[in-house]
Design a protein around this motif. Structure first.
Motif, PDB file in Angstrom:
ATOM      1  N   ASP A   1       0.796  -1.084  -0.014  1.00 44.34           N
ATOM      2  CA  ASP A   1      -0.068  -0.016   0.050  1.00 44.34           C
ATOM      3  C   ASP A   1       0.988   1.228  -0.023  1.00 44.34           C
ATOM      4  OD1 ASP A   1      -2.486  -1.385  -0.026  1.00 44.34           O
ATOM      5  OD2 ASP A   1      -2.420  -1.315   2.464  1.00 44.34           O
ATOM      6  N   VAL A   2       0.557   1.984  -1.074  1.00 41.34           N
ATOM      7  CA  VAL A   2       1.424   3.068  -1.184  1.00 41.34           C
ATOM      8  C   VAL A   2       0.364   4.474  -1.191  1.00 41.34           C
ATOM      9  CG1 VAL A   2       3.130   4.614  -2.803  1.00 41.34           C
ATOM     10  CG2 VAL A   2       3.243   2.166  -2.652  1.00 41.34           C
ATOM     11  N   VAL A   3       0.724   5.576  -0.172  1.00 44.92           N
ATOM     12  CA  VAL A   3       0.072   6.676  -0.247  1.00 44.92           C
ATOM     13  C   VAL A   3       0.599   7.506  -1.374  1.00 44.92           C
ATOM     14  CG1 VAL A   3      -0.350   8.827   1.222  1.00 44.92           C
ATOM     15  CG2 VAL A   3       0.045   6.829   2.240  1.00 44.92           C
ATOM     16  N   LYS A   4      -0.354   7.917  -2.160  1.00 46.72           N
ATOM     17  CA  LYS A   4      -0.242   8.817  -3.243  1.00 46.72           C
ATOM     18  C   LYS A   4      -0.333  10.353  -3.137  1.00 46.72           C
ATOM     19  CE  LYS A   4       0.739   7.129  -6.515  1.00 46.72           C
ATOM     20  NZ  LYS A   4       2.070   6.350  -6.957  1.00 46.72           N
ATOM     21  N   PHE A   5      -1.360  10.539  -2.426  1.00 47.02           N
ATOM     22  CA  PHE A   5      -1.522  12.307  -1.927  1.00 47.02           C
ATOM     23  C   PHE A   5      -2.577  12.042  -0.587  1.00 47.02           C
ATOM     24  CE2 PHE A   5      -4.907  11.447  -4.836  1.00 47.02           C
ATOM     25  CZ  PHE A   5      -6.030  11.766  -4.220  1.00 47.02           C
ATOM     26  N   GLY A   6      -2.733  13.290  -0.182  1.00 50.66           N
ATOM     27  CA  GLY A   6      -3.724  13.444   1.021  1.00 50.66           C
ATOM     28  C   GLY A   6      -3.746  15.032   1.355  1.00 50.66           C
ATOM     29  N   PHE A   7      -4.606  15.363   2.332  1.00 52.38           N
ATOM     30  CA  PHE A   7      -4.872  16.618   2.765  1.00 52.38           C
ATOM     31  C   PHE A   7      -5.012  16.732   4.216  1.00 52.38           C
ATOM     32  CE2 PHE A   7      -7.116  15.577  -1.131  1.00 52.38           C
ATOM     33  CZ  PHE A   7      -6.973  16.808  -1.885  1.00 52.38           C
ATOM     34  N   VAL A   8      -4.565  17.871   4.730  1.00 50.08           N
ATOM     35  CA  VAL A   8      -4.834  18.102   6.163  1.00 50.08           C
ATOM     36  C   VAL A   8      -5.784  19.158   6.246  1.00 50.08           C
ATOM     37  CG1 VAL A   8      -3.461  18.906   8.335  1.00 50.08           C
ATOM     38  CG2 VAL A   8      -2.140  17.441   6.674  1.00 50.08           C
TER      39      VAL A   8
ATOM     40  N   PHE B   1      -0.771  17.383   0.467  1.00 44.51           N
ATOM     41  CA  PHE B   1       0.758  16.771   0.512  1.00 44.51           C
ATOM     42  C   PHE B   1       0.722  15.831  -0.645  1.00 44.51           C
ATOM     43  CE2 PHE B   1      -1.492  14.607   3.811  1.00 44.51           C
ATOM     44  CZ  PHE B   1      -1.306  13.480   3.366  1.00 44.51           C
ATOM     45  N   ASP B   2       1.942  15.357  -1.246  1.00 48.10           N
ATOM     46  CA  ASP B   2       2.096  14.531  -2.115  1.00 48.10           C
ATOM     47  C   ASP B   2       2.564  13.100  -1.382  1.00 48.10           C
ATOM     48  OD1 ASP B   2       4.756  14.907  -1.394  1.00 48.10           O
ATOM     49  OD2 ASP B   2       5.378  15.966  -3.064  1.00 48.10           O
ATOM     50  N   GLU B   3       3.127  12.137  -2.111  1.00 47.34           N
ATOM     51  CA  GLU B   3       3.077  10.830  -1.845  1.00 47.34           C
ATOM     52  C   GLU B   3       4.558  10.845  -0.912  1.00 47.34           C
ATOM     53  OE1 GLU B   3       4.534   8.320  -5.214  1.00 47.34           O
ATOM     54  OE2 GLU B   3       4.067  10.010  -6.422  1.00 47.34           O
ATOM     55  N   ASN B   4       5.420  11.769  -1.244  1.00 48.35           N
ATOM     56  CA  ASN B   4       6.511  11.865  -0.201  1.00 48.35           C
ATOM     57  C   ASN B   4       6.418  12.575   1.169  1.00 48.35           C
ATOM     58  OD1 ASN B   4       8.279  10.692  -2.019  1.00 48.35           O
ATOM     59  ND2 ASN B   4       8.201  12.577  -3.427  1.00 48.35           N
ATOM     60  N   GLY B   5       5.082  12.904   1.221  1.00 51.84           N
ATOM     61  CA  GLY B   5       4.853  13.966   2.512  1.00 51.84           C
ATOM     62  C   GLY B   5       5.169  15.080   2.686  1.00 51.84           C
ATOM     63  N   ASN B   6       5.405  15.744   1.240  1.00 51.73           N
ATOM     64  CA  ASN B   6       5.812  17.302   1.040  1.00 51.73           C
ATOM     65  C   ASN B   6       4.427  18.078   0.593  1.00 51.73           C
ATOM     66  OD1 ASN B   6       8.695  16.704   1.408  1.00 51.73           O
ATOM     67  ND2 ASN B   6       8.802  16.089  -0.728  1.00 51.73           N
ATOM     68  N   TRP B   7       4.388  19.148   1.224  1.00 57.82           N
ATOM     69  CA  TRP B   7       3.319  19.998   0.788  1.00 57.82           C
ATOM     70  C   TRP B   7       3.302  20.371  -0.765  1.00 57.82           C
ATOM     71  CZ3 TRP B   7      -0.086  19.952   4.586  1.00 57.82           C
ATOM     72  CH2 TRP B   7       0.271  19.912   5.834  1.00 57.82           C
ATOM     73  N   LEU B   8       2.055  20.379  -1.075  1.00 56.47           N
ATOM     74  CA  LEU B   8       1.759  20.903  -2.466  1.00 56.47           C
ATOM     75  C   LEU B   8       1.691  22.394  -2.426  1.00 56.47           C
ATOM     76  CD1 LEU B   8      -0.227  17.832  -4.109  1.00 56.47           C
ATOM     77  CD2 LEU B   8       2.201  18.214  -4.206  1.00 56.47           C
ATOM     78  N   ASN B   9       1.315  22.901  -1.492  1.00 55.93           N
ATOM     79  CA  ASN B   9       0.978  24.485  -1.635  1.00 55.93           C
ATOM     80  C   ASN B   9       1.424  24.848  -0.187  1.00 55.93           C
ATOM     81  OD1 ASN B   9      -1.483  22.934  -0.917  1.00 55.93           O
ATOM     82  ND2 ASN B   9      -1.811  24.817   0.022  1.00 55.93           N
TER      83      ASN B   9
END
Length: 236
Positions: free
Chosen positions: A176-183, A228-236
């Motif tokens: 299982d790989v996290v592709k993106f997410g939101f906080v 945030f992206d799959e590497n846990g870095n903020w996209l904005n």
């Protein structure tokens, strides 16, 4: 607070997908905002429970026809929840068609003002689930001059601004790989109670109807969020 008259499990409206712009991140350091509103006044019977239109948003992420849908609903335990999982049959069909993305969510207790303050990387995998409860608005507010006498406004206790982490995963090579997410961070919750009097027929000849109070609730939740992206870095 008086007991809610209308308590349903996962009351949502099946809204057809419309063309919406592709997801675009805002300027660096800027959190986006959205508001979800749940209004029990729109529910007049079990047949009308799907007439609601303001308790979900599905365009927090939309790329190549795929979207994430965030829903606020009132469960049978009288608690308001957030979810990005399928809650009605149409959602299941949208997921099967590759349109709606099934996500998991977790609540982080605290008093956050911006998503950037949240250490979402520290949340363990087993803490994620399909729904997360919202703070209960129980603190009665001082009425304004324009506020009708039959209306009471409530907010959560001070310092009750938790965060929610939502993420989308896929299975790659049996992993299982996290592709993106939101906080998400709760900016504001306003619960409005409106009391009206209704006639209740006695059901007996020559017996006058009784007058009873009817309570309707409008719960409005404003959220700030960052992606945030799959590497846990903020996209904005």
């Amino acid at each position: 607070m008086k007991k809610l008259l209308f308590i349903f499990a996962a009351v949502v409206l099946a809204v057809g997908c419309t063309d919406k712009p592709e997801f675009k991140t805002p300027d660096v350091g800027t959190a986006q905002s959205l508001t979800l509103t749940y209004d029990t006044a729109q529910i007049t019977s079990a047949d009308k429970m799907f007439d609601q239109t303001l308790n979900r948003v599905d365009d927090i992420y939309r790329v190549n026809g795929q979207y994430v849908k965030l829903t606020m609903y009132l469960a049978q335990d009288g608690v308001f929840y957030l979810t990005a999982a399928p809650v009605i049959e149409d959602d299941e069909e949208a997921i099967a068609d590759g349109k709606m993305l099934d996500c998991e969510i977790v609540k982080i207790d605290g008093n956050f003002s911006t998503p950037s303050e949240v250490n979402f990387k520290s949340v363990a995998d087993e803490e994620y689930t399909f729904q997360a409860d919202l703070p209960d608005a129980t603190v009665e507010q001082e009425p304004t001059d324009e506020q009708p006498k039959n209306v009471t406004v409530y907010k959560p206790e001070a310092g009750s601004c938790p965060a929610y982490v939502l993420r989308y995963k896929v299975t790659e090579n049996e992993v299982d790989v996290v592709k993106f997410g939101f906080v998400f961070v709760v900016k504001d919750i306003v619960l409005t109670e409106t009391v009206s009097q209704v006639e209740v027929p006695s059901g007996k000849p020559y017996v006058d109807p009784t007058i009873e109070d009817s309570y309707n609730y409008n719960n409005s939740v404003t959220l700030l969020y960052k992606a945030f992206d799959e590497n846990g870095n903020w996209l904005n």
